[in-house]
Design an enzyme around this catalytic site. Sequence first.
Site, PDB file in Angstrom:
ATOM      1  N   ASP A  80       0.674  -1.179  -0.062  1.00 14.29           N
ATOM      2  CA  ASP A  80      -0.207   0.082   0.196  1.00 14.29           C
ATOM      3  C   ASP A  80       0.942   1.400  -0.173  1.00 14.29           C
ATOM      4  OD1 ASP A  80       0.984  -0.588   2.692  1.00 14.29           O
ATOM      5  OD2 ASP A  80      -1.010  -0.853   3.510  1.00 14.29           O
TER       6      ASP A  80
ATOM      7  N   ASN B  69      -7.725  -3.484  14.650  1.00 12.55           N
ATOM      8  CA  ASN B  69      -9.334  -3.638  14.134  1.00 12.55           C
ATOM      9  C   ASN B  69      -9.149  -4.682  12.971  1.00 12.55           C
ATOM     10  OD1 ASN B  69      -8.258  -2.244  11.808  1.00 12.55           O
ATOM     11  ND2 ASN B  69      -9.779  -0.876  11.859  1.00 12.55           N
TER      12      ASN B  69
ATOM     13  N   HIS C 177      -7.396  -4.955  10.323  1.00 10.06           N
ATOM     14  CA  HIS C 177      -7.079  -4.633   9.054  1.00 10.06           C
ATOM     15  C   HIS C 177      -5.675  -5.176   8.488  1.00 10.06           C
ATOM     16  CE1 HIS C 177      -5.076  -0.591  10.567  1.00 10.06           C
ATOM     17  NE2 HIS C 177      -4.125  -1.438   9.853  1.00 10.06           N
TER      18      HIS C 177
ATOM     19  N   GLU D 213      -9.916  -2.040   5.654  1.00 12.20           N
ATOM     20  CA  GLU D 213     -10.519  -1.626   6.676  1.00 12.20           C
ATOM     21  C   GLU D 213     -11.822  -2.653   7.096  1.00 12.20           C
ATOM     22  OE1 GLU D 213      -9.315   0.101   9.030  1.00 12.20           O
ATOM     23  OE2 GLU D 213      -8.062   1.756   7.927  1.00 12.20           O
TER      24      GLU D 213
HETATM   25  C1  F6R Z   1       1.508  -1.624   6.209  1.00 14.42           C
HETATM   26  C2  F6R Z   1       0.238  -1.932   6.347  1.00 14.42           C
HETATM   27  C3  F6R Z   1      -0.802  -2.050   7.689  1.00 14.42           C
HETATM   28  C4  F6R Z   1       0.209  -2.455   9.000  1.00 14.42           C
HETATM   29  C5  F6R Z   1      -0.866  -2.446  10.264  1.00 14.42           C
HETATM   30  C6  F6R Z   1      -0.246  -2.719  11.497  1.00 14.42           C
HETATM   31  O1  F6R Z   1       1.962  -1.562   4.869  1.00 14.42           O
HETATM   32  O2  F6R Z   1      -0.216  -2.704   5.385  1.00 14.42           O
HETATM   33  O3  F6R Z   1      -1.745  -3.058   7.702  1.00 14.42           O
HETATM   34  O4  F6R Z   1       0.677  -3.885   8.887  1.00 14.42           O
HETATM   35  O5  F6R Z   1      -1.354  -1.124  10.423  1.00 14.42           O
HETATM   36  O6  F6R Z   1       0.955  -1.557  11.611  1.00 14.42           O
HETATM   37  P1  F6R Z   1       2.006  -1.477  12.668  1.00 14.42           P
HETATM   38  O7  F6R Z   1       2.885  -2.759  12.271  1.00 14.42           O
HETATM   39  O8  F6R Z   1       2.776  -0.369  12.693  1.00 14.42           O
HETATM   40  O9  F6R Z   1       1.237  -2.158  13.917  1.00 14.42           O
END
Ligand code: F6R
EC number: 3.5.99.6
Length: 245
Positions: free
Chosen positions: A67, A136, A138, A143
């Site tokens: 992303d 959550n 994701h 989401e």
């Molecule tokens: C990042 C991504 C997000 C993260 C998620 C967890 O490329 O796709 O889905 O993997 O938000 O973030 P952290 O690792 O910072 O807790």
Amino acid sequence: MNIIVAKDYKEMSQAASQMIEEQITKKPDAVLGLATGGTPLGTYKELIRSYKEGRADYRFLSTINLDEYVGLDPEHHQSYRYFMNQNFFQFINIDKKNTYIPYGKTEGLEQECRRYEEVIDTVGPPDLQLLGIGENGHIGFNEPGTSFDSETHIVHLTHSTREANARFFESMEDVPTKAITMGIRSIMKSKKIILLASGERKADAICQLIHGEPDEQFPASSLKNHDDLTLIVDEDAYKKVQRKG
Ligand code: F6R
């Protein structure tokens, strides 16, 4: 689903980097699906170390990231392109033209989504996809409520996701409101998936992932339909699972 419970963040990162290293050794021109965020940072550090010790060669490798924020230039310090260059790519012998990340600065967002899905289908799909998980549930920027049939698309970021990411920006207003993300179906195209989780903050999500049924209100649960999924979690993230089990 394979579950590896590591003692702590460091052991989780070592286990993940070892699996990635095995993948590269087995297939030097492998395609890796990569994530940003705090969770995979330790894995990238371990991979950089193994590269420096001569245990991995990235010359023929390609990477496809999950992303990117909409509206940020690749040079912007909070863009995911910048993150990947700073934390991983600059330290290994990968050819930058083989590193793919959605381009968020374009006017033609829909076209960029289609182009990126084509990259996934032609360069990829990844032999191994590395994922983190949001509190959550994701994955990528998918989401709760995202269709399991989704491919690369534009998302409006929820308040909670923007808040979670605000720590990297000067103020909440600077956090982008939109992102381009691989969809659930795009992620599921990967041949092998590793999901990492560390810390108590992720304990509820990991508990729900392990005990719950696939449900579009909890995007990571889609991965239960994948036939080669490995969770690598540390003891803190696994806490609630143990209590329940
Ligand atoms: C990042 C991504 C997000 C993260 C998620 C967890 O490329 O796709 O889905 O993997 O938000 O973030 P952290 O690792 O910072 O807790």
